[in-house]
Design an enzyme around this catalytic site. Structure first.
Site, PDB file in Angstrom:
ATOM      1  N   CYS A   1       2.624   5.889   9.125  1.00  0.00           N
ATOM      2  CA  CYS A   1       1.483   5.836   7.678  1.00  0.00           C
ATOM      3  C   CYS A   1       0.673   7.085   8.138  1.00  0.00           C
ATOM      4  CB  CYS A   1       0.790   4.550   7.731  1.00  0.00           C
ATOM      5  SG  CYS A   1      -0.474   5.091   6.505  1.00  0.00           S
TER       6      CYS A   1
ATOM      7  N   THR B   1      -6.156   0.637  12.143  1.00  0.00           N
ATOM      8  CA  THR B   1      -6.353   0.846  10.342  1.00  0.00           C
ATOM      9  C   THR B   1      -6.425  -0.501   9.658  1.00  0.00           C
ATOM     10  OG1 THR B   1      -3.724   1.197  10.029  1.00  0.00           O
ATOM     11  CG2 THR B   1      -5.283   2.843  10.565  1.00  0.00           C
TER      12      THR B   1
ATOM     13  N   CYS C   1       0.685  -1.351   0.032  1.00  0.00           N
ATOM     14  CA  CYS C   1       0.011   0.156   0.061  1.00  0.00           C
ATOM     15  C   CYS C   1       0.926   1.252   0.060  1.00  0.00           C
ATOM     16  CB  CYS C   1      -0.688  -0.207   1.180  1.00  0.00           C
ATOM     17  SG  CYS C   1       0.080  -0.075   2.702  1.00  0.00           S
TER      18      CYS C   1
ATOM     19  N   CYS D   1      -8.058   1.628   6.792  1.00  0.00           N
ATOM     20  CA  CYS D   1      -7.504   2.197   5.626  1.00  0.00           C
ATOM     21  C   CYS D   1      -7.961   1.736   4.541  1.00  0.00           C
ATOM     22  CB  CYS D   1      -6.059   2.489   5.947  1.00  0.00           C
ATOM     23  SG  CYS D   1      -5.164   0.810   5.193  1.00  0.00           S
TER      24      CYS D   1
ATOM     25  N   GLU E   1       0.874  -0.549  16.323  1.00  0.00           N
ATOM     26  CA  GLU E   1      -0.194   0.544  16.015  1.00  0.00           C
ATOM     27  C   GLU E   1      -1.003   1.038  17.449  1.00  0.00           C
ATOM     28  OE1 GLU E   1      -3.770   1.894  13.107  1.00  0.00           O
ATOM     29  OE2 GLU E   1      -2.367   0.316  12.359  1.00  0.00           O
TER      30      GLU E   1
ATOM     31  N   SER F   1       1.838  -9.630  10.645  1.00  0.00           N
ATOM     32  CA  SER F   1       1.254  -8.725   9.832  1.00  0.00           C
ATOM     33  C   SER F   1      -0.380  -8.960  10.109  1.00  0.00           C
ATOM     34  CB  SER F   1       1.380  -9.014   8.219  1.00  0.00           C
ATOM     35  OG  SER F   1       0.535  -8.268   7.631  1.00  0.00           O
ATOM     36  N   SER F   2      -0.934  -7.820  10.732  1.00  0.00           N
ATOM     37  CA  SER F   2      -2.257  -8.014  11.138  1.00  0.00           C
ATOM     38  C   SER F   2      -3.270  -8.020  10.117  1.00  0.00           C
ATOM     39  CB  SER F   2      -2.731  -6.760  11.883  1.00  0.00           C
ATOM     40  OG  SER F   2      -3.876  -6.577  12.341  1.00  0.00           O
ATOM     41  N   ASN F   3      -2.988  -7.148   8.942  1.00  0.00           N
ATOM     42  CA  ASN F   3      -3.799  -7.106   7.863  1.00  0.00           C
ATOM     43  C   ASN F   3      -3.873  -8.384   7.025  1.00  0.00           C
ATOM     44  OD1 ASN F   3      -2.491  -6.558   4.804  1.00  0.00           O
ATOM     45  ND2 ASN F   3      -1.064  -5.493   6.472  1.00  0.00           N
TER      46      ASN F   3
ATOM     47  N   HIS G   1       5.711  -4.957   8.674  1.00  0.00           N
ATOM     48  CA  HIS G   1       5.624  -6.505   9.094  1.00  0.00           C
ATOM     49  C   HIS G   1       5.819  -7.540   8.049  1.00  0.00           C
ATOM     50  CE1 HIS G   1       3.690  -5.327  13.371  1.00  0.00           C
ATOM     51  NE2 HIS G   1       4.923  -5.265  13.470  1.00  0.00           N
TER      52      HIS G   1
END
Length: 315
Positions: free
Chosen positions: A103, A172, A19, A202, A133, A230-232, A48
């Protein structure tokens, strides 16, 4: 015929991978190394992903857990996830050169929390305990000003000082659907709760989840490329399973593919978390192509053209 490869369709989610915030953060470290020379220190993983971190280490980045591990005469970069206010304050007191790679969409959450706090609101932060975060957002305000809520059950147990003066912000990189359930619980219990001006989750997290939802039901297996930290990326696995994929799993790269999970599969989905480089996607497709007769179809739900400016010190 003997030796003939089994046919397999690959649905390639788009958008996927880097991103704008991740791309910006990586550029900041690269440019800092070019400008100041090695080593450049980075507080926490810049993003991450172990492959990204390893490549930057080879260029001259040194990753540390805390600021006191950084020599006073070397520059330091703060990760894309954001840091508590105390960290840049400590860097200024030590007269260090530092570059904040937070970010801009995380910074927006920080500003919202500060604005609500200044207006006398008690802040609820929807997020995962211990995530950098979340630690950074909690550290924007005095202790006790923000209450972390992780689940719908946490909403039921929340005891605000004044039920009419509550505002919420979110991490996010959360699951859009899970967060919506928690927000709905908050609004049901506290109808006057103040929401962000614009969605905190996000655009990249939302777009990657939408792309996975669009392809999941057609897939026997969905591979999400990303690191365990990595959370996302982890949310993408959950989204795929919830959206109807027969199976879904997180893999670091092609070497982590569980081939037994693909037995009898005719269609698999591939996506990548926001901190995973496209080279890893190409590697996974190549590895699958060595074993199967593949056809690749990109399933795109939207186009992304977001670019964030670099800090002046490294622009």
């Amino acid at each position: 015929m003997p030796g003939e490869k089994q046919k397999l369709t690959i649905l390639l989610a788009a958008p996927r991978g880097f991103c704008a915030g991740v791309d910006r953060a990586i550029q900041i470290v690269e440019r800092a190394i070019h400008k100041f020379g090695a080593p450049v220190y980075v507080r926490h993983e810049i993003v991450h992903n172990t492959h990204v971190v390893s490549r930057l280490e080879k260029l001259g980045a040194v990753f540390v857990d805390e600021l006191d591990e950084v020599p006073g005469d070397r520059p330091v970069v703060f990760s894309a996830h954001g840091v508590p206010k105390s960290v840049p304050q400590a860097a200024r007191e030590r007269e260090m050169i530092y570059v904040d790679a937070t970010c801009p969409l995380v910074s927006k959450v920080h500003i919202e929390a500060q604005r609500h706090h200044k207006a006398g609101f008690e802040i609820v932060l929807i997020g995962h305990a211990g995530h950098p975060e979340v630690v950074g957002t909690l550290g924007q305000l005095p202790d006790g000003a923000i209450t972390l809520i992780e689940t719908v059950e946490d909403v039921a147990g929340f005891k605000p000082r004044d039920p009419e003066k509550i505002a919420f912000v979110t991490q996010t990189t959360l699951s859009v659907d899970d967060t919506a359930e928690i927000v709905e619980a908050l609004r049901t219990r506290f109808p006057s709760v103040a929401a962000p001006h614009k969605e905190d989750i996000c655009y990249a997290t939302t777009n990657r989840q939408d792309a996975v939802k669009a392809m999941a039901e057609s897939c026997d297996m969905v591979w999400v490329i990303g690191s365990e930290t990595s959370s996302n990326s982890k949310r993408l696995v959950e989204v795929a399973e919830r959206a109807g994929a027969r199976n879904a799993a997180l893999i670091e790269d092609a070497s982590a593919i569980d081939w037994s999970a693909m037995e009898n599969a005719t269609t698999i989905g591939i996506t990548a978390g926001a901190s995973a480089p496209e080279s890893l996607v190409e590697g996974v497709i190549s590895a699958i192509g060595e074993r199967y007769d593949i056809s690749v179809e990109e399933l795109r739900v939207t186009h992304e053209d977001v670019i964030f400016k670099l800090p002046r010190l490294v622009a």
